[in-house]
Write a protein that holds these residues in place. Structure first.
Motif, PDB file in Angstrom:
ATOM      1  N   SER A  32      -9.120  64.087 -33.772  1.00  0.00           N
ATOM      2  CA  SER A  32      -8.844  64.603 -32.534  1.00  0.00           C
ATOM      3  C   SER A  32      -8.226  63.338 -31.709  1.00  0.00           C
ATOM      4  CB  SER A  32      -9.794  65.468 -31.686  1.00  0.00           C
ATOM      5  OG  SER A  32     -10.629  64.551 -31.279  1.00  0.00           O
ATOM      6  N   ASP A  33      -7.443  63.512 -30.704  1.00  0.00           N
ATOM      7  CA  ASP A  33      -6.990  62.693 -29.858  1.00  0.00           C
ATOM      8  C   ASP A  33      -8.423  62.039 -29.207  1.00  0.00           C
ATOM      9  OD1 ASP A  33      -4.449  62.791 -30.281  1.00  0.00           O
ATOM     10  OD2 ASP A  33      -3.905  64.038 -28.368  1.00  0.00           O
ATOM     11  N   ARG A  86       0.610  59.556 -36.859  1.00  0.00           N
ATOM     12  CA  ARG A  86      -0.512  60.181 -35.996  1.00  0.00           C
ATOM     13  C   ARG A  86      -0.898  59.586 -34.819  1.00  0.00           C
ATOM     14  NH1 ARG A  86      -2.705  62.199 -32.986  1.00  0.00           N
ATOM     15  NH2 ARG A  86      -4.954  63.155 -33.160  1.00  0.00           N
ATOM     16  N   ARG A  89       1.916  60.297 -32.343  1.00  0.00           N
ATOM     17  CA  ARG A  89       1.358  61.529 -31.749  1.00  0.00           C
ATOM     18  C   ARG A  89       0.387  61.303 -30.500  1.00  0.00           C
ATOM     19  NH1 ARG A  89       1.352  63.414 -36.700  1.00  0.00           N
ATOM     20  NH2 ARG A  89      -0.729  64.138 -36.786  1.00  0.00           N
ATOM     21  N   PHE A  90      -0.564  60.423 -31.152  1.00  0.00           N
ATOM     22  CA  PHE A  90      -1.769  60.199 -30.008  1.00  0.00           C
ATOM     23  C   PHE A  90      -1.126  59.530 -28.591  1.00  0.00           C
ATOM     24  CE2 PHE A  90      -4.952  56.781 -28.632  1.00  0.00           C
ATOM     25  CZ  PHE A  90      -5.629  57.598 -28.294  1.00  0.00           C
ATOM     26  N   TYR A  91      -0.471  58.522 -29.024  1.00  0.00           N
ATOM     27  CA  TYR A  91       0.226  58.005 -27.791  1.00  0.00           C
ATOM     28  C   TYR A  91       1.042  58.934 -26.871  1.00  0.00           C
ATOM     29  CZ  TYR A  91      -2.232  53.758 -29.501  1.00  0.00           C
ATOM     30  OH  TYR A  91      -2.980  52.816 -30.080  1.00  0.00           O
ATOM     31  N   ARG A  92       1.692  59.729 -27.539  1.00  0.00           N
ATOM     32  CA  ARG A  92       2.581  60.576 -26.774  1.00  0.00           C
ATOM     33  C   ARG A  92       2.018  61.781 -25.938  1.00  0.00           C
ATOM     34  NH1 ARG A  92       6.115  60.659 -32.024  1.00  0.00           N
ATOM     35  NH2 ARG A  92       7.980  59.340 -31.437  1.00  0.00           N
ATOM     36  N   SER A  93       0.793  62.120 -26.652  1.00  0.00           N
ATOM     37  CA  SER A  93       0.056  63.062 -25.930  1.00  0.00           C
ATOM     38  C   SER A  93      -0.996  62.687 -25.039  1.00  0.00           C
ATOM     39  CB  SER A  93      -0.437  64.002 -27.089  1.00  0.00           C
ATOM     40  OG  SER A  93      -1.678  63.416 -27.946  1.00  0.00           O
ATOM     41  N   THR A  94      -1.194  61.366 -24.939  1.00  0.00           N
ATOM     42  CA  THR A  94      -2.273  60.767 -23.932  1.00  0.00           C
ATOM     43  C   THR A  94      -1.554  60.019 -23.081  1.00  0.00           C
ATOM     44  OG1 THR A  94      -2.907  58.887 -25.299  1.00  0.00           O
ATOM     45  CG2 THR A  94      -4.141  60.968 -25.828  1.00  0.00           C
ATOM     46  N   SER A  95      -2.336  59.652 -21.859  1.00  0.00           N
ATOM     47  CA  SER A  95      -1.575  58.676 -20.812  1.00  0.00           C
ATOM     48  C   SER A  95      -2.734  57.506 -20.525  1.00  0.00           C
ATOM     49  CB  SER A  95      -1.124  59.445 -19.759  1.00  0.00           C
ATOM     50  OG  SER A  95      -2.152  60.253 -19.084  1.00  0.00           O
TER      51      SER A  95
END
Length: 156
Positions: A32-33, A86, A89-95
């Protein structure tokens, strides 16, 4: 019959070996993130380099024979590409990494260097461009030193 792997990093990326905690590459790809952020010993396995890690000094280091074997192994190259996607996606969905200083900045440098070494310049540059796009969309607050490291990793 498949060629024997050249070492533990090749085994891991080929999907037949486990990291020092007993995880397969597929296990790490399924993190998961929150796990990607909190667990700190997978990045050296997913994106190996021929230099020791200061953060995880007991992680394996790529040998020249492993570099050649990974480059020649379509499964290992595909694992690297999936791992890069992957992480994007992690860097796009977290800040939380979009700050002046963060340990993820070091991870990004490692990812770009590993992709360049093991997959190719085009893949490394595409990853770098994607990271810069995320950075700009997030307000462009990553420190200049990290941005320079990323640029150098993609350009070397």
């Amino acid at each position: 019959m498949a060629e024997p792997a050249a070492g533990p990093l090749h085994d891991f990326l080929a999907g037949v070996g486990r990291d020092s905690r007993g995880r397969l590459a597929a296990d790490v790809l399924g993190f998961s993130d929150s796990e990607l952020e909190a667990i700190h010993d997978y990045i050296q396995w997913m994106f190996p380099l021929p230099t020791p890690s200061a953060a995880q000094p007991h992680s394996p280091v790529l040998t020249q024979s492993e570099i050649e074997a990974i480059r020649a192994d379509p499964h290992s190259v595909e694992t690297l590409k999936m791992a890069a996607e992957r992480m994007l996606r992690f860097y796009r969905s977290t800040s939380w990494w979009l700050t002046s200083h963060d340990h993820n900045h070091l991870r990004i440098t490692r990812i770009i260097r590993s992709l360049k070494l093991l997959v190719g310049t085009a893949e490394a540059r595409a990853y770098h461009t994607s990271i810069l796009d995320i950075h700009e969309a997030g307000g462009g607050i990553v420190n200049g030193c990290s941005l320079q490291f990323w640029h150098e990793a993609a350009s070397e």
